[in-house]
Design a protein around this motif. Structure first.
Motif, PDB file in Angstrom:
ATOM      1  N   ASN A   1       0.869  -1.244   0.011  1.00 47.46           N
ATOM      2  CA  ASN A   1      -0.239   0.068   0.006  1.00 47.46           C
ATOM      3  C   ASN A   1       0.949   1.248   0.028  1.00 47.46           C
ATOM      4  O   ASN A   1       1.674   1.474   1.001  1.00 47.46           O
ATOM      5  CB  ASN A   1      -0.972  -0.228   1.115  1.00 47.46           C
ATOM      6  N   GLU A   2       0.801   1.972  -1.151  1.00 48.19           N
ATOM      7  CA  GLU A   2       1.667   3.183  -1.107  1.00 48.19           C
ATOM      8  C   GLU A   2       1.331   4.465  -0.227  1.00 48.19           C
ATOM      9  O   GLU A   2       2.048   5.255  -0.262  1.00 48.19           O
ATOM     10  CB  GLU A   2       1.529   3.548  -2.801  1.00 48.19           C
ATOM     11  N   ASP A   3       0.096   4.209   0.302  1.00 46.09           N
ATOM     12  CA  ASP A   3      -0.433   5.284   1.252  1.00 46.09           C
ATOM     13  C   ASP A   3       0.154   5.386   2.576  1.00 46.09           C
ATOM     14  O   ASP A   3       0.022   6.204   3.359  1.00 46.09           O
ATOM     15  CB  ASP A   3      -2.061   5.237   1.186  1.00 46.09           C
TER      16      ASP A   3
END
Length: 137
Positions: A14-16
Motif C-alpha cells: 500500500n503506497e499510502d
C-alpha cells in the motif's frame, strides 16, 4: 522475494502508508524510532500516540521526520501510529478558560470593592459623604 520483517510488507502492498521517525524525549538525544501510519497530515513536531510497554499500552512521541523511505529488511517490528494529538483544540480550551478566569477575577475584585464601600457607608454614614480620600494630581 523473502521479506524478513513481515511488519514491513504493508509498505510494499500500500503506497499510502508513510514511514515516520519519532522520539519519546527530545532532551535525551535518543535515537528516533521508525513508525508507520496512514496519516498524510503528520508533520515534523507533531505529537503522536504510539504503542508502548506502559500500563495503558500507549505513550506520546514527537515526530522528527516524515516520509521516511522504509527498509523492508529492517529486523525489528515496526509499529503503527495510533493517532495524533491536535494541540490546537487543547490550546483553544486553555485560552478560553484563562479568559473566563480573568473575567471572574475582575468581577470578584469589583464585588469586593463594592462590599467594602457599602460597609464604610454603613459604618461612617453621614461622616463619609463629601469626603474625597484621594485626589488626582
Amino acid at each position: 522475494m523473502d521479506i524478513k520483517n513481515k511488519s514491513m510488507a504493508v509498505f510494499v502492498m500500500n503506497e499510502d502508508v508513510r514511514g515516520i521517525m519519532a522520539i519519546y524525549d527530545d532532551e535525551t538525544h535518543e535515537t528516533p524510532t521508525f513508525y508507520k501510519t496512514f496519516d498524510q497530515d503528520l508533520q515534523v513536531g507533531d505529537l503522536i500516540v504510539v504503542p508502548a510497554s506502559t500500563r495503558l499500552g500507549f505513550t506520546t512521541n514527537k515526530v522528527t521526520e516524515v516520509d521516511v523511505e522504509p527498509d523492508i529488511n529492517r529486523h525489528n517490528e515496526v509499529k503503527w501510529v495510533a493517532g495524533s494529538i491536535k494541540l490546537e483544540n487543547y490550546q483553544s480550551y486553555v485560552e478560553q478558560e484563562n479568559q473566563m478566569i480573568a473575567q471572574i477575577n475582575k468581577l470578584e475584585k469589583r464585588k469586593a470593592r463594592e462590599a467594602v464601600k457599602e460597609e464604610l457607608e454603613k459604618s461612617l454614614g453621614e461622616d463619609l459623604k463629601g469626603v474625597t480620600l484621594i485626589e488626582a494630581s
